[in-house]
Design an enzyme around this catalytic site. Structure first.
Site, PDB file in Angstrom:
ATOM      1  N   GLY A  18       0.856  -1.186   0.000  1.00 64.96           N
ATOM      2  CA  GLY A  18       0.000   0.000   0.000  1.00 64.96           C
ATOM      3  C   GLY A  18       0.888   1.229   0.000  1.00 64.96           C
ATOM      4  O   GLY A  18       1.954   1.232  -0.612  1.00 64.96           O
ATOM      5  N   CYS A  19       0.468   2.270   0.704  1.00 61.69           N
ATOM      6  CA  CYS A  19       1.292   3.470   0.806  1.00 61.69           C
ATOM      7  C   CYS A  19       2.650   3.090   1.398  1.00 61.69           C
ATOM      8  O   CYS A  19       2.727   2.430   2.426  1.00 61.69           O
ATOM      9  CB  CYS A  19       0.604   4.509   1.683  1.00 61.69           C
ATOM     10  SG  CYS A  19       1.568   6.007   1.903  1.00 61.69           S
ATOM     11  N   PHE A  20       3.729   3.514   0.744  1.00 60.60           N
ATOM     12  CA  PHE A  20       5.041   2.998   1.144  1.00 60.60           C
ATOM     13  C   PHE A  20       5.590   3.571   2.441  1.00 60.60           C
ATOM     14  O   PHE A  20       6.478   2.986   3.044  1.00 60.60           O
ATOM     15  CB  PHE A  20       6.078   3.123   0.034  1.00 60.60           C
ATOM     16  CG  PHE A  20       6.118   4.407  -0.748  1.00 60.60           C
ATOM     17  CD1 PHE A  20       6.173   5.645  -0.153  1.00 60.60           C
ATOM     18  CD2 PHE A  20       6.121   4.343  -2.131  1.00 60.60           C
ATOM     19  CE1 PHE A  20       6.228   6.807  -0.906  1.00 60.60           C
ATOM     20  CE2 PHE A  20       6.191   5.495  -2.902  1.00 60.60           C
ATOM     21  CZ  PHE A  20       6.245   6.732  -2.288  1.00 60.60           C
ATOM     22  N   TRP A  21       5.078   4.702   2.935  1.00 57.84           N
ATOM     23  CA  TRP A  21       5.695   5.335   4.105  1.00 57.84           C
ATOM     24  C   TRP A  21       5.580   4.486   5.368  1.00 57.84           C
ATOM     25  O   TRP A  21       6.549   4.334   6.111  1.00 57.84           O
ATOM     26  CB  TRP A  21       5.113   6.726   4.332  1.00 57.84           C
ATOM     27  CG  TRP A  21       5.333   7.648   3.177  1.00 57.84           C
ATOM     28  CD1 TRP A  21       4.369   8.266   2.432  1.00 57.84           C
ATOM     29  CD2 TRP A  21       6.584   8.034   2.592  1.00 57.84           C
ATOM     30  NE1 TRP A  21       4.942   9.006   1.430  1.00 57.84           N
ATOM     31  CE2 TRP A  21       6.304   8.889   1.502  1.00 57.84           C
ATOM     32  CE3 TRP A  21       7.914   7.741   2.875  1.00 57.84           C
ATOM     33  CZ2 TRP A  21       7.289   9.457   0.715  1.00 57.84           C
ATOM     34  CZ3 TRP A  21       8.899   8.308   2.087  1.00 57.84           C
ATOM     35  CH2 TRP A  21       8.588   9.147   1.027  1.00 57.84           C
ATOM     36  N   ASP A  30      -6.120   3.212   1.871  1.00 58.52           N
ATOM     37  CA  ASP A  30      -5.510   3.573   0.587  1.00 58.52           C
ATOM     38  C   ASP A  30      -6.116   2.713  -0.512  1.00 58.52           C
ATOM     39  O   ASP A  30      -6.063   1.491  -0.458  1.00 58.52           O
ATOM     40  CB  ASP A  30      -3.993   3.357   0.630  1.00 58.52           C
ATOM     41  CG  ASP A  30      -3.316   4.232   1.671  1.00 58.52           C
ATOM     42  OD1 ASP A  30      -3.716   5.407   1.798  1.00 58.52           O
ATOM     43  OD2 ASP A  30      -2.398   3.746   2.348  1.00 58.52           O
TER      44      ASP A  30
END
Length: 136
Positions: free
Chosen positions: A25-28, A106
């Site tokens: 998903g969102c990489f952060w 996300d």
């Protein structure tokens, strides 16, 4: 070539460190989890699986480039196993492992998840550990 990159471009020999790539998903959030894992010596976030070289964030979010957000993990296999890295990915995905193009809140093709192995041994480990998660 026997060289890879860690952190801010510091070169390291690949025979000491290995590379793993995950899309969660969102990489952060995923990147932070790997940065906190003992044995991980560096991470990079970016886009993979797409048709356009060096896409912008806006292009990726449009869904037209085919990219997914991913985390490249550089790790010392003497300190952490590839299976532990895969297990962290699967744990972070939880029930979202069954959702198409979504992890948590996300949504979009750039948030699809995956384990992108770099050699046959990593592929074997990833497939074995993901057997309990749908079609693995």
């Amino acid at each position: 070539k026997n060289w890879g990159f860690v952190g801010g471009g510091e070169e390291v020999k690949k025979d000491k460190y290995e590379v793993a790539t995950f899309a969660l998903g969102c990489f952060w959030g995923g990147e932070l989890a790997y940065q906190r894992m003992p044995g991980v010596v560096g991470t990079h976030v970016g886009y993979t699986q797409g048709q356009k070289e060096n896409p912008t964030y806006e292009e990726v979010c449009s869904g037209t480039t085919g990219h997914t957000e991913a985390i490249r993990v550089i790790y010392d296999p003497n300190d952490v196993s590839y299976s532990a890295l895969v297990q962290l990915a699967l744990d972070r995905l939880g029930g979202d492992v069954y959702k198409l193009n979504q992890v948590g809140n996300d949504r979009g093709t750039q948030y699809r998840h995956g384990i992108y192995y770099h050699n046959d041994e990593q592929g074997k480990v990833a497939k074995e550990l993901s057997k309990g998660y749908g079609s693995g």
